[in-house]
Design a protein around this motif. Structure first.
Motif, PDB file in Angstrom:
ATOM      1  N   ALA A 475       0.842  -1.198   0.000  1.00 56.10           N
ATOM      2  CA  ALA A 475       0.000   0.000   0.000  1.00 56.10           C
ATOM      3  C   ALA A 475       0.876   1.245   0.000  1.00 56.10           C
ATOM      4  CB  ALA A 475      -0.907   0.006   1.223  1.00 56.10           C
ATOM      5  N   GLY A 476       0.508   2.218  -0.825  1.00 57.61           N
ATOM      6  CA  GLY A 476       1.235   3.484  -0.840  1.00 57.61           C
ATOM      7  C   GLY A 476       2.714   3.282  -1.111  1.00 57.61           C
ATOM      8  N   ARG A 492       0.818  -1.696   6.610  1.00 56.37           N
ATOM      9  CA  ARG A 492       0.187  -0.384   6.442  1.00 56.37           C
ATOM     10  C   ARG A 492      -1.308  -0.537   6.204  1.00 56.37           C
ATOM     11  NH1 ARG A 492       3.201   4.254   5.139  1.00 56.37           N
ATOM     12  NH2 ARG A 492       1.313   5.089   4.177  1.00 56.37           N
ATOM     13  N   LYS A 493      -2.044   0.442   6.643  1.00 58.54           N
ATOM     14  CA  LYS A 493      -3.467   0.489   6.370  1.00 58.54           C
ATOM     15  C   LYS A 493      -3.687   0.991   4.945  1.00 58.54           C
ATOM     16  CE  LYS A 493      -7.741   2.281   8.453  1.00 58.54           C
ATOM     17  NZ  LYS A 493      -8.287   3.134   9.534  1.00 58.54           N
ATOM     18  N   LEU A 494      -4.657   0.421   4.260  1.00 57.62           N
ATOM     19  CA  LEU A 494      -5.026   0.905   2.935  1.00 57.62           C
ATOM     20  C   LEU A 494      -5.777   2.228   3.100  1.00 57.62           C
ATOM     21  CD1 LEU A 494      -4.265  -2.054   2.370  1.00 57.62           C
ATOM     22  CD2 LEU A 494      -6.191  -2.175   0.797  1.00 57.62           C
ATOM     23  N   GLU A 495      -5.333   3.247   2.366  1.00 57.13           N
ATOM     24  CA  GLU A 495      -5.876   4.584   2.564  1.00 57.13           C
ATOM     25  C   GLU A 495      -6.317   5.199   1.249  1.00 57.13           C
ATOM     26  OE1 GLU A 495      -2.575   6.523   4.374  1.00 57.13           O
ATOM     27  OE2 GLU A 495      -3.128   5.908   6.401  1.00 57.13           O
ATOM     28  N   ALA A 496      -7.361   6.014   1.299  1.00 61.58           N
ATOM     29  CA  ALA A 496      -7.869   6.712   0.121  1.00 61.58           C
ATOM     30  C   ALA A 496      -6.805   7.657  -0.425  1.00 61.58           C
ATOM     31  CB  ALA A 496      -9.133   7.481   0.466  1.00 61.58           C
ATOM     32  N   VAL A 519      -4.210  -0.980  -8.049  1.00 62.33           N
ATOM     33  CA  VAL A 519      -5.576  -0.500  -7.863  1.00 62.33           C
ATOM     34  C   VAL A 519      -5.557   0.891  -7.225  1.00 62.33           C
ATOM     35  CG1 VAL A 519      -7.799  -0.994  -6.768  1.00 62.33           C
ATOM     36  CG2 VAL A 519      -6.356  -2.883  -7.573  1.00 62.33           C
ATOM     37  N   ALA A 520      -6.419   1.776  -7.735  1.00 64.38           N
ATOM     38  CA  ALA A 520      -6.582   3.094  -7.137  1.00 64.38           C
ATOM     39  C   ALA A 520      -7.521   2.994  -5.942  1.00 64.38           C
ATOM     40  CB  ALA A 520      -7.151   4.067  -8.159  1.00 64.38           C
ATOM     41  N   LEU A 521      -7.071   3.497  -4.815  1.00 60.50           N
ATOM     42  CA  LEU A 521      -7.920   3.584  -3.627  1.00 60.50           C
ATOM     43  C   LEU A 521      -8.399   5.025  -3.532  1.00 60.50           C
ATOM     44  CD1 LEU A 521      -5.668   1.562  -1.143  1.00 60.50           C
ATOM     45  CD2 LEU A 521      -7.595   0.718  -2.490  1.00 60.50           C
ATOM     46  N   GLY A 522      -9.652   5.249  -3.865  1.00 63.82           N
ATOM     47  CA  GLY A 522     -10.138   6.621  -3.938  1.00 63.82           C
ATOM     48  C   GLY A 522      -9.686   7.274  -5.233  1.00 63.82           C
ATOM     49  N   GLU A 523      -9.474   8.572  -5.204  1.00 64.07           N
ATOM     50  CA  GLU A 523      -9.148   9.340  -6.414  1.00 64.07           C
ATOM     51  C   GLU A 523      -7.638   9.383  -6.627  1.00 64.07           C
ATOM     52  OE1 GLU A 523      -9.920  11.317  -9.872  1.00 64.07           O
ATOM     53  OE2 GLU A 523     -11.358  10.419  -8.477  1.00 64.07           O
ATOM     54  N   PRO A 524      -7.137   8.845  -7.761  1.00 68.87           N
ATOM     55  CA  PRO A 524      -5.692   8.882  -8.018  1.00 68.87           C
ATOM     56  C   PRO A 524      -5.256  10.246  -8.534  1.00 68.87           C
ATOM     57  CG  PRO A 524      -6.815   7.805  -9.831  1.00 68.87           C
ATOM     58  CD  PRO A 524      -7.879   8.115  -8.802  1.00 68.87           C
ATOM     59  N   SER A 525      -3.974  10.544  -8.387  1.00 69.72           N
ATOM     60  CA  SER A 525      -3.445  11.808  -8.900  1.00 69.72           C
ATOM     61  C   SER A 525      -3.229  11.703 -10.407  1.00 69.72           C
ATOM     62  CB  SER A 525      -2.118  12.142  -8.213  1.00 69.72           C
ATOM     63  OG  SER A 525      -1.106  11.236  -8.646  1.00 69.72           O
ATOM     64  N   GLY A 526      -3.049  12.858 -11.035  1.00 73.06           N
ATOM     65  CA  GLY A 526      -2.780  12.868 -12.465  1.00 73.06           C
ATOM     66  C   GLY A 526      -1.489  12.158 -12.808  1.00 73.06           C
ATOM     67  N   GLU A 527      -0.469  12.314 -11.978  1.00 68.96           N
ATOM     68  CA  GLU A 527       0.802  11.636 -12.225  1.00 68.96           C
ATOM     69  C   GLU A 527       0.632  10.122 -12.146  1.00 68.96           C
ATOM     70  OE1 GLU A 527       4.960  12.683 -10.485  1.00 68.96           O
ATOM     71  OE2 GLU A 527       4.172  11.016  -9.285  1.00 68.96           O
ATOM     72  N   MET A 528      -0.108   9.651 -11.158  1.00 68.61           N
ATOM     73  CA  MET A 528      -0.351   8.211 -11.026  1.00 68.61           C
ATOM     74  C   MET A 528      -1.005   7.658 -12.288  1.00 68.61           C
ATOM     75  SD  MET A 528      -1.868   8.016  -7.143  1.00 68.61           S
ATOM     76  CE  MET A 528      -0.877   8.317  -5.688  1.00 68.61           C
ATOM     77  N   ARG A 529      -1.996   8.379 -12.804  1.00 65.50           N
ATOM     78  CA  ARG A 529      -2.725   7.910 -13.980  1.00 65.50           C
ATOM     79  C   ARG A 529      -1.817   7.936 -15.215  1.00 65.50           C
ATOM     80  NH1 ARG A 529      -7.142  10.972 -15.533  1.00 65.50           N
ATOM     81  NH2 ARG A 529      -8.213   9.125 -16.336  1.00 65.50           N
ATOM     82  N   ASP A 530      -0.996   8.952 -15.329  1.00 62.96           N
ATOM     83  CA  ASP A 530      -0.057   9.025 -16.454  1.00 62.96           C
ATOM     84  C   ASP A 530       0.917   7.850 -16.425  1.00 62.96           C
ATOM     85  OD1 ASP A 530       1.495  10.831 -18.604  1.00 62.96           O
ATOM     86  OD2 ASP A 530       2.954  10.036 -17.183  1.00 62.96           O
TER      87      ASP A 530
END
Length: 701
Positions: A475-476, A492-496, A519-530
């Motif tokens: 996670a993270g 670690r705890k899985l966090e949004a 997997v995206a937990l909550g809303e991913p950042s633009g860099e993550m998606r790129d």
């Protein structure tokens, strides 16, 4: 030690292979000795009450619940064919009460153990010692007894080596393990050296060791590996000295014995070919080359050739043993006889005989007495094997393990089995991904609890025998550690707002799986998606590749990296590794990697497709499917056979992390086609709620 340098007595070789007789304390108070004797007699036991403590110790040294294969109580068949429930209860209690220790050093232990080792070496006029992560068989996973590197340094990764000198010590790890080593190794005792910067042999050659003696255990180094270290020592003016006993074993007081788990037959419905067919095919090749025998030291080769499996090492269904194949097609297996059940011995095909593990060295000596021409693989066989054969007078033919290539090219039955295994495995992973999306954050899931949930889903599958490697549940920032293994201390705890990377697989009787999803937990950042989309583009490029016969994985590696290179980024691990058929999750001789590899990809080979991206301290991304090489439809005017890949893994890829404009039409067509196939094959195997989730997860983009 008498005799010329580099030579050893037969007694020494036998002592290295023989399971030592150690005082074993087991507290079996469930029944008195008299009652135990009656229980054994009533169950027509195969061993006596006096032999039981040693057997229990060997069973405790096998993986068991930590990476063990099959029925966790299958070992009881070594005690009796049909043990009564009373005897079973006694055996359970005996195993539960047997002392279990974690070999890995922690805290001040590294310094203390390093001092013990140096003291032992100094008393024998030895100035250094090399500690590889290896056993006599040079496999990826080793038994508890062979975890010498972890015992000394604390490092528990699957690849590494330590060099201990009088006043310096270093641990060498590859790019997958640099962060893990930093967490586990006491840097006051050991320097951590990434192999990308310096390899162990070069480091050793640069040390001030002129006139010194550097010791090694010739059973734990391949012939090629020993040559590299010997050359390094000679360059520095030092001697590379084989020791009569492993120095770690001498100071490791509670070292476990060799593992004991039953040898089982692997049926023709799974294996696809009889052992006789395989043996005769290789024997014909041997005759053409004038070879009288081949020595097999890799347990996966022995298991594949004899159509047997076992459970001596974690996560891989292998019995530890050696083999000698004659040009007649006859095979001698050298394993602990306790592990070969009467029903297994009776079911072995004609032309296979069982010898004791301790008889292996005498068998090598006998080959020398015959002046036999013997093939041995210097990249996988221990230096001690070569020394024994050479001393005995054999004519050594250095050559590749003849089982490696045919084992890698799966037959029709093996491919059909692995397809079925991947569909079942995909259903388990889909159930997990649906749970992750719907419930994990609200339930306060952690890396450990998530990994446990995924394993539980897999355990409901038919034919499952265990996991194929420890689940990487990151996670993270832990997802950026390529071969991260969660512990209670790092959980670690899985966090949004973070990414969760899970790399996992299972061993089924009909196939081996290995799959990674990010997997995206909550809303991913633009860099993550790129970054995710670039990794996906590399994955698709490799999956869609068409290539002429003779193409190696090294020639294809650039396809998976190009979308990342275009953004000035890369990943520091191979793009693909071979995978066995209910054997090792990592299998050669082929691979997809920057590293040179001349093995052409052939139909039936299974290989992973796993590009990634890792931002240290923040997140990791990897998308992994297994694929198999297939003959592709040739284009008009084609002058050579054309191959491609068939994807085996079936599980959705997170659509939320995809930047649609970065995908071209062909990439989009592949992704939508893949998701349509996943929905089609997985939907019938999951519950209605998961089916609804899957429909959304695989809808067209």
């Amino acid at each position: 030690m008498s005799g010329p340098p580099g030579r050893h007595s037969l007694d020494w070789h036998q002592s290295q292979l023989r399971t030592p007789t150690l005082p074993i304390e087991t507290h079996m108070d469930t029944h008195s000795p008299e009652d135990l004797g009656k229980l054994l007699q009533a169950s027509q036991a195969r061993i006596t009450a006096d032999e039981l403590p040693a057997l229990i110790a060997g069973v405790a040294a096998a993986p068991g619940g930590d990476g063990g294969m099959g029925d966790p109580e299958a070992w009881m068949s070594m005690v009796a064919g049909s043990p009564s429930e009373q005897l079973r209860a006694h055996l359970r209690a005996a195993l539960d009460e047997h002392p279990r220790t974690d070999a890995a050093a922690s805290g001040d232990q590294s310094s203390e153990r390093l001092a013990l080792l140096r003291g032992y070496l100094a008393g024998r006029d030895i100035d250094g010692f090399i500690v590889p992560l290896a056993d006599e068989h040079q496999g990826e996973y080793v038994s508890k007894r062979a975890r010498r590197l972890a015992w000394l340094t604390g490092f528990t990764g699957s690849a590494g080596i330590a060099i201990v000198l009088e006043n310096r010590a270093a641990v060498f790890v590859d790019g997958r393990y640099t962060l893990q080593a930093a967490q586990q190794v006491d840097e006051a005792a050991f320097a951590i050296c990434p192999m990308a910067d310096v390899n162990p042999a070069d480091w050793l050659a640069d040390q001030d060791i002129e006139g010194r003696k550097i010791g090694f255990d010739p059973w734990l180094h391949t012939a090629d590996g020993a040559l590299r270290m010997r050359t390094a020592c000679e360059k520095a003016g030092a001697a590379f000295v084989p020791l009569p006993h492993n120095a770690i074993d001498a100071v490791w007081e509670d070292q476990p014995p060799r593992p004991l788990s039953p040898v089982l037959l692997h049926g023709a419905d799974f294996a696809g070919r009889s052992s006789a067919e395989k043996r005769n095919e290789i024997a014909e090749e041997m005759k053409k080359k004038g070879e009288n025998a081949v020595v097999l030291t890799a347990p996966d080769s022995v298991a594949w050739l004899a159509n047997i499996r076992g459970g001596d090492v974690p996560y891989t269904p292998l019995p530890l043993g050696f083999g000698v194949l004659r040009d007649s097609g006859e095979l001698s297996l050298f394993v602990d006889r306790q592990k070969v059940l009467p029903e297994t011995a009776a079911g072995l095909e004609r032309g296979i005989d069982i010898a004791d593990y301790d008889d292996f060295v005498p068998a090598l000596t006998a080959l020398g007495a015959e002046n036999a021409a013997v093939r041995v693989d210097p990249s996988s066989a221990a230096e001690a094997v070569f020394e024994t054969l050479e001393t005995a007078g054999a004519h050594i033919r250095r050559g590749a393990d003849p089982c490696a290539l045919p084992k890698a090219c799966k037959n029709a039955a093996e491919l059909d089995g692995t397809r079925r295994a991947h569909v079942r495995d995909g259903a388990a992973l889909t159930r997990f991904l649906a749970w992750l999306d719907r419930e994990a954050l609200a339930a306060g899931a952690t890396e450990m609890s998530a990994a446990g949930r995924l394993e539980a889903f897999r355990r409901e599958n038919d034919l499952i025998q265990g996991l194929s490697f420890p689940t990487i549940s990151g996670a993270g920032p832990n997802g950026a550690i390529v071969h991260y293994r969660v512990t209670p201390e790092t959980d670690r705890k899985l966090e949004a707002g973070t990414l969760y990377l899970v790399d996992s697989g299972a061993q089924y009787l009909d196939g081996t799986t290995d799959v990674t999803r990010t997997v995206a937990l909550g809303e991913p950042s633009g860099e993550m998606r790129d970054r995710f989309t670039r990794v996906l583009r590399g994955h698709i490029a490799l999956a869609r590749a068409r290539f002429p016969e003779g193409t190696s994985g090294s020639q294809l590696d650039v396809l998976a990296r190009a979308p990342l290179w275009n953004a000035g980024i890369d990943f520091e691990h191979g793009t693909g590794h071979g995978v066995g058929s209910y054997l090792g999750v990592h299998e050669g001789p082929h691979r997809i990697s920057k590293l040179p590899n001349r093995v052409g990809l052939e139909p039936g080979m299974i290989v992973s497709n796993e590009p990634g991206y890792y931002k240290t301290g923040e997140y990791g991304i990897r998308i992994e499917n297994l694929v198999t090489v297939v003959e592709a439809e040739a284009v008009e005017g084609s002058e050579r056979k054309t191959f491609g890949f068939e994807t085996l893994t079936c599980a959705p890829i997170d659509r939320r992390l995809i930047v649609r404009p970065l995908l071209d039409a062909a990439e989009l067509e592949w992704l939508n086609g893949y998701h349509a196939w996943v929905a089609e094959v997985v939907s019938p195997l999951v519950d209605p709620e998961t089916r609804d989730w899957l429909r959304q997860a695989t809808r067209e983009i």
